[in-house]
Design a protein around this motif. Structure first.
Motif, PDB file in Angstrom:
ATOM      1  N   THR A   1       0.828  -1.205   0.000  1.00 45.55           N
ATOM      2  CA  THR A   1       0.000   0.000   0.000  1.00 45.55           C
ATOM      3  C   THR A   1       0.865   1.258   0.000  1.00 45.55           C
ATOM      4  O   THR A   1       0.630   2.192  -0.772  1.00 45.55           O
ATOM      5  N   ILE A   2       1.873   1.268   0.851  1.00 45.78           N
ATOM      6  CA  ILE A   2       2.682   2.470   1.003  1.00 45.78           C
ATOM      7  C   ILE A   2       3.604   2.679  -0.201  1.00 45.78           C
ATOM      8  O   ILE A   2       3.708   3.786  -0.736  1.00 45.78           O
ATOM      9  N   ILE A   3       4.238   1.608  -0.666  1.00 48.98           N
ATOM     10  CA  ILE A   3       5.130   1.747  -1.822  1.00 48.98           C
ATOM     11  C   ILE A   3       4.310   2.094  -3.062  1.00 48.98           C
ATOM     12  O   ILE A   3       4.650   2.991  -3.834  1.00 48.98           O
ATOM     13  N   GLY A   4       3.210   1.385  -3.251  1.00 50.07           N
ATOM     14  CA  GLY A   4       2.373   1.603  -4.434  1.00 50.07           C
ATOM     15  C   GLY A   4       1.829   3.023  -4.484  1.00 50.07           C
ATOM     16  O   GLY A   4       1.826   3.674  -5.531  1.00 50.07           O
ATOM     17  N   ASP A   5       1.391   3.514  -3.327  1.00 55.82           N
ATOM     18  CA  ASP A   5       0.845   4.872  -3.275  1.00 55.82           C
ATOM     19  C   ASP A   5       1.927   5.891  -3.608  1.00 55.82           C
ATOM     20  O   ASP A   5       1.704   6.838  -4.368  1.00 55.82           O
ATOM     21  N   SER A   6       3.116   5.695  -3.073  1.00 55.76           N
ATOM     22  CA  SER A   6       4.191   6.644  -3.334  1.00 55.76           C
ATOM     23  C   SER A   6       4.572   6.642  -4.823  1.00 55.76           C
ATOM     24  O   SER A   6       4.722   7.701  -5.442  1.00 55.76           O
ATOM     25  N   LEU A   7       4.713   5.456  -5.403  1.00 58.09           N
ATOM     26  CA  LEU A   7       5.070   5.389  -6.830  1.00 58.09           C
ATOM     27  C   LEU A   7       3.984   6.044  -7.692  1.00 58.09           C
ATOM     28  O   LEU A   7       4.272   6.722  -8.685  1.00 58.09           O
ATOM     29  N   THR A   8       2.739   5.846  -7.279  1.00 60.49           N
ATOM     30  CA  THR A   8       1.620   6.458  -8.005  1.00 60.49           C
ATOM     31  C   THR A   8       1.725   7.988  -7.953  1.00 60.49           C
ATOM     32  O   THR A   8       1.593   8.682  -8.962  1.00 60.49           O
ATOM     33  N   ARG A   9       1.991   8.499  -6.768  1.00 62.85           N
ATOM     34  CA  ARG A   9       2.113   9.958  -6.618  1.00 62.85           C
ATOM     35  C   ARG A   9       3.277  10.505  -7.454  1.00 62.85           C
ATOM     36  O   ARG A   9       3.153  11.550  -8.104  1.00 62.85           O
ATOM     37  N   ILE A  10       4.387   9.800  -7.425  1.00 62.53           N
ATOM     38  CA  ILE A  10       5.564  10.288  -8.136  1.00 62.53           C
ATOM     39  C   ILE A  10       5.315  10.266  -9.649  1.00 62.53           C
ATOM     40  O   ILE A  10       5.592  11.235 -10.355  1.00 62.53           O
ATOM     41  N   ALA A  11       4.745   9.169 -10.132  1.00 57.71           N
ATOM     42  CA  ALA A  11       4.489   9.076 -11.570  1.00 57.71           C
ATOM     43  C   ALA A  11       3.502  10.160 -12.018  1.00 57.71           C
ATOM     44  O   ALA A  11       3.655  10.759 -13.078  1.00 57.71           O
ATOM     45  N   ARG A  12       2.521  10.429 -11.201  1.00 60.59           N
ATOM     46  CA  ARG A  12       1.569  11.501 -11.541  1.00 60.59           C
ATOM     47  C   ARG A  12       2.270  12.852 -11.565  1.00 60.59           C
ATOM     48  O   ARG A  12       2.033  13.671 -12.449  1.00 60.59           O
ATOM     49  N   PHE A  13       3.124  13.072 -10.596  1.00 61.33           N
ATOM     50  CA  PHE A  13       3.845  14.348 -10.521  1.00 61.33           C
ATOM     51  C   PHE A  13       4.700  14.540 -11.772  1.00 61.33           C
ATOM     52  O   PHE A  13       4.896  15.659 -12.242  1.00 61.33           O
ATOM     53  N   LEU A  14       5.179  13.429 -12.319  1.00 59.64           N
ATOM     54  CA  LEU A  14       6.013  13.514 -13.527  1.00 59.64           C
ATOM     55  C   LEU A  14       5.162  13.586 -14.792  1.00 59.64           C
ATOM     56  O   LEU A  14       5.701  13.580 -15.905  1.00 59.64           O
ATOM     57  N   GLY A  15       3.859  13.633 -14.634  1.00 57.03           N
ATOM     58  CA  GLY A  15       2.994  13.876 -15.785  1.00 57.03           C
ATOM     59  C   GLY A  15       2.365  12.642 -16.406  1.00 57.03           C
ATOM     60  O   GLY A  15       1.708  12.734 -17.443  1.00 57.03           O
ATOM     61  N   HIS A  16       2.557  11.471 -15.789  1.00 58.23           N
ATOM     62  CA  HIS A  16       1.913  10.273 -16.333  1.00 58.23           C
ATOM     63  C   HIS A  16       0.451  10.221 -15.886  1.00 58.23           C
ATOM     64  O   HIS A  16       0.090  10.775 -14.854  1.00 58.23           O
ATOM     65  N   ARG A  17      -0.340   9.510 -16.693  1.00 61.84           N
ATOM     66  CA  ARG A  17      -1.721   9.262 -16.283  1.00 61.84           C
ATOM     67  C   ARG A  17      -1.701   7.936 -15.542  1.00 61.84           C
ATOM     68  O   ARG A  17      -1.434   6.897 -16.129  1.00 61.84           O
ATOM     69  N   VAL A  18      -1.922   7.995 -14.246  1.00 61.11           N
ATOM     70  CA  VAL A  18      -1.812   6.770 -13.459  1.00 61.11           C
ATOM     71  C   VAL A  18      -3.184   6.381 -12.917  1.00 61.11           C
ATOM     72  O   VAL A  18      -3.877   7.203 -12.309  1.00 61.11           O
ATOM     73  N   ILE A  19      -3.555   5.148 -13.168  1.00 62.64           N
ATOM     74  CA  ILE A  19      -4.828   4.629 -12.690  1.00 62.64           C
ATOM     75  C   ILE A  19      -4.530   3.654 -11.564  1.00 62.64           C
ATOM     76  O   ILE A  19      -3.911   2.616 -11.775  1.00 62.64           O
ATOM     77  N   ALA A  20      -4.926   4.042 -10.356  1.00 60.75           N
ATOM     78  CA  ALA A  20      -4.664   3.176  -9.201  1.00 60.75           C
ATOM     79  C   ALA A  20      -5.839   2.213  -9.059  1.00 60.75           C
ATOM     80  O   ALA A  20      -6.981   2.626  -8.931  1.00 60.75           O
ATOM     81  N   ASP A  21      -5.515   0.926  -9.120  1.00 61.94           N
ATOM     82  CA  ASP A  21      -6.569  -0.092  -9.114  1.00 61.94           C
ATOM     83  C   ASP A  21      -6.337  -1.069  -7.966  1.00 61.94           C
ATOM     84  O   ASP A  21      -5.282  -1.698  -7.885  1.00 61.94           O
TER      85      ASP A  21
END
Ligand code: ARG
Length: 488
Positions: free
Chosen positions: A56-76
């Motif tokens: 949960t914690i690693i996945g959430d952080s990677l999701t936030r970082i990828a979004r910050f870098l401009g990717h469209r991230v779908i958390a499922d």
């Protein structure tokens, strides 16, 4: 090669970074992708334990970082809502359920039922068959069992949501395993028709004969009794994510023991000609102080909800000692930020493959590479402006006079390089290590360079450096999913 940065270059950089309040120098990716991030994914009506905390914690952080870098991230959140545990749950629901307890607090009650049936089946073989029959009847669509199952999922989701709220984690979808039920039979037929899967002793398997690593490890996708498996669901899930969600990449944040499963499904996906970039982002175990798997005193798996509650309680105790005069509501808010932040940071400051030792005293300590230490550095940057009585305004000319200023500035400028680096091999700990360096460098600056005692451009420059340090720490911690507090 030796090179030195001129003071002029640093000055210019500080100027640029100060006017880039949102991004702090971090560029958007020039190849933005659609990424499905698959993390957390606990199994319904089974305990969500500290192993799920890592995901949960690693996945959430990677999701936030990828979004910050401009990717469209779908958390499922691919919850396990169709597993064999439902045989036991159904029987337990019908025979052992305490309705009142279920109403008051559903998750512990479901868990109690699960544990009790689980223990009973260990002694009583015939009960195992009865539970199996309940599962089969659910799978065949029996109305009563379906209704119980649905209620069970609904209650479990409510319980999980509470934990996610506390963790400040959210998902775009909760497409659990059951979502793919109807796709499994046609998928297996398709794999057979395309010569990818074949019959073997009544079951349907995919063999990887020309793959050295998997040559003797075929993947089972339909059992001889017609039942489907974890791998079958995951293959259907890949299809859906590519065709319906438009995924260019799928990230799976799952424990290292599932390596073989992902090797197999990734290989099958490749055989099917799918080109999405599939990444297994594995992690190790969380150990107790005795270096064995973390357990409660009575030997049970440690519950995530309990870990979070204890973290906040412990943080509160420390605040009571260090800052007793704060108003109660503020103490509680700060305890929440520090407690949850400490658990997250203990996780994210480790390389994910390391088995790390879960130790309250270390993670809540104000010294060392911990959340309280970083939060304290942030709080210091804020305290200056509180003392000053006004928020930061850019003013005057930047003059860098001390080495400690330049060192700190150089560190702050590296934020732009560190953030994208995290995604190269999915290491939030690189960002954590960087933020720790920012905090220690700020500490040195703090000792060497008085701020409010100075005047004119020197003072303004130092205020600017404090402000920028605060922004980098807040943004960086935010990318780790850690909130900041103005005081502590
Ligand atoms: N529910 C699984 C578990 O708790 C994790 C699921 C991970 N995601 C996936 N697509 N297989 O072990």
């Amino acid at each position: 090669v030796n090179f030195r940065l001129t003071t002029a270059a640093l000055t210019e950089r500080l100027d640029d970074l100060l006017s880039d309040e949102e991004r702090l120098g971090v560029a958007l990716s020039d190849q933005p992708k659609t990424i499905v991030s698959d993390f957390s994914a606990p199994n319904v009506a089974k305990p969500m334990h500290v192993g799920h905390i890592r995901s949960t914690i690693i996945g959430d952080s990677l999701t936030r970082i990828a979004r910050f870098l401009g990717h469209r991230v779908i958390a499922d959140n691919h919850i396990g809502d169709w597993g064999t545990q439902f045989g036991m749950i159904l029987w337990g629901w019908k025979n052992l359920l305490d309705e009142v307890a279920l109403e008051t607090d559903p998750i512990p009650e479901l868990l109690r039922v699960y544990r009790e049936v689980n223990a009973l089946t260990k002694e009583d073989e015939s009960l195992r068959d009865v539970c199996k029959a309940e599962l089969v009847s659910l799978q065949k669509g029996d109305a009563e069992n379906l209704a119980i199952w649905e209620r069970c999922i609904e209650l479990s989701k409510l319980g999980l949501q509470k934990i996610y709220d506390r963790l400040n984690v959210s998902f775009d979808y909760w497409l659990g395993e059951s979502y793919y039920n109807d796709q499994l039979a046609p998928l297996v037929d398709d794999l057979i028709a395309n010569g990818i899967a074949e019959e073997s002793e009544g079951a349907i398997c995919v063999f990887f004969r020309d793959d050295e690593k998997l040559a003797d490890k075929p993947a089972l996708i339909r059992k001889s009794d017609g039942g489907f498996l974890y791998a079958t669901t995951d293959l259907a899930t890949i299809d859906y994510r590519i065709s319906a969600l438009g995924a260019d990449a799928i990230w799976y944040v799952v424990g290292a023991p599932q390596q073989l499963h992902f090797d197999q499904i990734f290989s099958i996906s490749a055989k099917r000609g799918q080109t999405a970039d599939l990444q297994f982002i594995a992690f190790g175990s969380i150990l107790g102080k005795d270096r064995k798997m973390l357990r409660t005193r009575s030997g049970e798996t440690v519950q995530l909800a309990d870990v979070l509650a204890e973290a906040v309680d412990r943080a509160k105790l420390i605040i009571e000692v260090k800052n007793p005069e704060l108003p109660e509501t503020e103490k509680n808010e700060i305890a929440e930020v520090i407690g949850i932040g400490s658990v997250k940071y203990a996780e994210l400051s480790q390389f994910r493959m390391t088995d790390y030792i879960f130790d309250w005293d270390t993670m809540l300590s104000l010294k060392g590479n911990t959340a309280p230490y970083l939060l304290n550095a942030y709080v210091r940057t804020r305290a200056i402006f509180r003392k000053l009585g006004t928020p930061f305004v850019k003013d005057g000319t930047i003059v860098l006079t001390e080495e400690a200023e330049k060192d700190l500035l150089l560190k702050l400028a590296q934020f732009a390089e560190i953030v994208p680096m995290v995604l190269v091999d999915f290491r939030p700990n690189a960002l954590a290590a960087y933020l720790y360096e920012v905090a220690t460098t700020y500490h040195k600056f703090w000792e060497a360079c008085p701020v409010l005692r100075e005047e004119g451009d020197v003072r303004n420059t130092r205020l600017a450096i404090c402000e920028l340090t605060g922004r980098v720490l807040r943004c960086g911690l935010g990318l780790l999913g850690i909130r900041t507090t103005e005081r502590m």
